[in-house]
Scaffold this motif. Sequence first.
Motif, PDB file in Angstrom:
ATOM      1  N   UNK A  39      38.380  53.464  54.709  1.00  5.26           N
ATOM      2  CA  UNK A  39      39.353  52.438  55.095  1.00  5.26           C
ATOM      3  C   UNK A  39      39.324  51.268  54.122  1.00  5.26           C
ATOM      4  N   UNK A  40      38.118  50.863  53.738  1.00  6.89           N
ATOM      5  CA  UNK A  40      37.974  49.754  52.795  1.00  6.89           C
ATOM      6  C   UNK A  40      38.563  50.123  51.434  1.00  6.89           C
ATOM      7  N   UNK A  41      38.200  51.295  50.923  1.00  9.80           N
ATOM      8  CA  UNK A  41      38.670  51.709  49.601  1.00  9.80           C
ATOM      9  C   UNK A  41      40.186  51.864  49.566  1.00  9.80           C
ATOM     10  N   UNK A  42      40.764  52.347  50.648  1.00 10.62           N
ATOM     11  CA  UNK A  42      42.222  52.466  50.715  1.00 10.62           C
ATOM     12  C   UNK A  42      42.874  51.094  50.572  1.00 10.62           C
ATOM     13  N   UNK A  43      42.305  50.101  51.228  1.00 10.45           N
ATOM     14  CA  UNK A  43      42.817  48.736  51.111  1.00 10.45           C
ATOM     15  C   UNK A  43      42.590  48.195  49.694  1.00 10.45           C
ATOM     16  N   UNK A  44      41.415  48.410  49.175  1.00  8.36           N
ATOM     17  CA  UNK A  44      41.049  47.875  47.862  1.00  8.36           C
ATOM     18  C   UNK A  44      41.947  48.431  46.761  1.00  8.36           C
ATOM     19  N   UNK A  45      42.310  49.716  46.863  1.00  2.00           N
ATOM     20  CA  UNK A  45      43.130  50.359  45.844  1.00  2.00           C
ATOM     21  C   UNK A  45      44.615  50.424  46.203  1.00  2.00           C
ATOM     22  N   UNK A  46      45.031  49.640  47.195  1.00  3.03           N
ATOM     23  CA  UNK A  46      46.443  49.548  47.526  1.00  3.03           C
ATOM     24  C   UNK A  46      47.024  50.785  48.174  1.00  3.03           C
ATOM     25  N   UNK A  47      46.197  51.521  48.932  1.00  4.89           N
ATOM     26  CA  UNK A  47      46.642  52.767  49.549  1.00  4.89           C
ATOM     27  C   UNK A  47      46.541  52.732  51.077  1.00  4.89           C
ATOM     28  N   UNK A  48      46.448  51.548  51.648  1.00  4.36           N
ATOM     29  CA  UNK A  48      46.191  51.461  53.089  1.00  4.36           C
ATOM     30  C   UNK A  48      47.282  52.102  53.938  1.00  4.36           C
ATOM     31  N   UNK A  49      48.524  52.149  53.430  1.00  3.00           N
ATOM     32  CA  UNK A  49      49.610  52.770  54.193  1.00  3.00           C
ATOM     33  C   UNK A  49      49.629  54.284  54.020  1.00  3.00           C
ATOM     34  N   UNK A  50      48.783  54.790  53.120  1.00  5.19           N
ATOM     35  CA  UNK A  50      48.788  56.221  52.808  1.00  5.19           C
ATOM     36  C   UNK A  50      47.522  56.945  53.235  1.00  5.19           C
ATOM     37  N   UNK A  51      46.543  56.215  53.746  1.00  6.58           N
ATOM     38  CA  UNK A  51      45.253  56.799  54.126  1.00  6.58           C
ATOM     39  C   UNK A  51      44.935  56.462  55.568  1.00  6.58           C
ATOM     40  N   UNK A  87      24.751  43.911  56.824  1.00  2.85           N
ATOM     41  CA  UNK A  87      24.140  43.445  55.580  1.00  2.85           C
ATOM     42  C   UNK A  87      25.150  43.463  54.442  1.00  2.85           C
ATOM     43  N   UNK A  88      26.097  44.392  54.490  1.00  2.00           N
ATOM     44  CA  UNK A  88      27.116  44.513  53.446  1.00  2.00           C
ATOM     45  C   UNK A  88      28.339  43.640  53.727  1.00  2.00           C
ATOM     46  N   UNK A  89      28.220  42.744  54.702  1.00  2.00           N
ATOM     47  CA  UNK A  89      29.240  41.722  55.001  1.00  2.00           C
ATOM     48  C   UNK A  89      30.332  42.167  55.973  1.00  2.00           C
ATOM     49  N   UNK A  90      30.177  43.302  56.620  1.00  6.08           N
ATOM     50  CA  UNK A  90      31.108  43.673  57.684  1.00  6.08           C
ATOM     51  C   UNK A  90      30.784  42.842  58.924  1.00  6.08           C
ATOM     52  N   UNK A  91      31.796  42.489  59.691  1.00  5.45           N
ATOM     53  CA  UNK A  91      31.616  41.767  60.951  1.00  5.45           C
ATOM     54  C   UNK A  91      31.859  42.740  62.097  1.00  5.45           C
ATOM     55  N   UNK A  92      30.868  42.880  62.966  1.00  6.37           N
ATOM     56  CA  UNK A  92      30.903  43.938  63.982  1.00  6.37           C
ATOM     57  C   UNK A  92      30.770  43.343  65.378  1.00  6.37           C
ATOM     58  N   UNK A  93      31.678  43.739  66.253  1.00  2.00           N
ATOM     59  CA  UNK A  93      31.642  43.327  67.653  1.00  2.00           C
ATOM     60  C   UNK A  93      31.910  44.546  68.523  1.00  2.00           C
ATOM     61  N   UNK A 106      32.130  51.416  71.844  1.00  2.00           N
ATOM     62  CA  UNK A 106      33.055  51.302  70.724  1.00  2.00           C
ATOM     63  C   UNK A 106      32.776  50.007  69.984  1.00  2.00           C
ATOM     64  N   UNK A 107      32.859  50.079  68.660  1.00  2.00           N
ATOM     65  CA  UNK A 107      32.624  48.904  67.830  1.00  2.00           C
ATOM     66  C   UNK A 107      33.862  48.614  66.988  1.00  2.00           C
ATOM     67  N   UNK A 108      34.198  47.346  66.922  1.00  2.00           N
ATOM     68  CA  UNK A 108      35.248  46.900  66.026  1.00  2.00           C
ATOM     69  C   UNK A 108      34.575  46.403  64.744  1.00  2.00           C
ATOM     70  N   UNK A 109      34.865  47.060  63.645  1.00  2.00           N
ATOM     71  CA  UNK A 109      34.220  46.748  62.374  1.00  2.00           C
ATOM     72  C   UNK A 109      35.263  46.120  61.462  1.00  2.00           C
ATOM     73  N   UNK A 110      35.102  44.822  61.220  1.00  2.00           N
ATOM     74  CA  UNK A 110      36.068  44.066  60.432  1.00  2.00           C
ATOM     75  C   UNK A 110      35.616  43.981  58.976  1.00  2.00           C
ATOM     76  N   UNK A 111      36.581  44.198  58.059  1.00  2.00           N
ATOM     77  CA  UNK A 111      36.295  44.004  56.642  1.00  2.00           C
ATOM     78  C   UNK A 111      37.256  43.002  56.014  1.00  2.00           C
ATOM     79  N   UNK A 112      38.014  42.314  56.852  1.00  2.00           N
ATOM     80  CA  UNK A 112      38.901  41.239  56.437  1.00  2.00           C
ATOM     81  C   UNK A 112      39.380  40.510  57.670  1.00  2.00           C
TER      82      UNK A 112
END
Length: 210
Positions: free
Chosen positions: A65-77, A99-105, A114-120
Amino acid sequence: MFPGIEKNCRKFESELHLISAERKTILNSAAKAIDAQIDKNGVAKLIYICTHNSRRSHFGQVWAAVAAEFYGMSSEIEAFSGGTEVTALHPNSIKALETMCFQITSDSVGANPRYNIKFGSELSITCFSKVYEDSENPKQDFLALITCSHADENCPVIRGASERFATPYEDPKLFDNIELQDKIYLERAMEIGREVCYMMSRSASKKDYT
């Protein structure tokens, strides 16, 4: 995207020499399959699969999910994960992600929350342990990426998968409750992130996959 996570993605781009030639061949084939899925359906659906869906497969799902966003493919993955049995997203996996900066609730309780894992600020993915055939996962025309040898050996057929790719990683569970635990979980999460970002970059650039 949170700055710390974007920084990790850029770090991965400088570490491609750490990925073996053999593994790059598999990841290049997966990138080619992703592009074929996008050309066919407008979207590629990826399911990361291991036995318990508690560690490595979640790392794969999150980083996809992160890489799709990073490489501009979030609508395709679309990224998913599953196992051959249900357990729970392991606390050590959660710690490594934080530790890698994800925010988890989590707003649920029980043995398998279920966990919500935020990367933005507005970017997140939901993770919980499930079998790969769970109702929330695609049932056909998806790509299966197998992250552990046990699942690869015991699931010779992944029903509904258009293609499957075996990318096994050493199980960080082997280091639970010993001094190296946190170090190994973080190393494994970063290793998976590096390879997922490599794969997604090859798909995004639509190179010759070699």
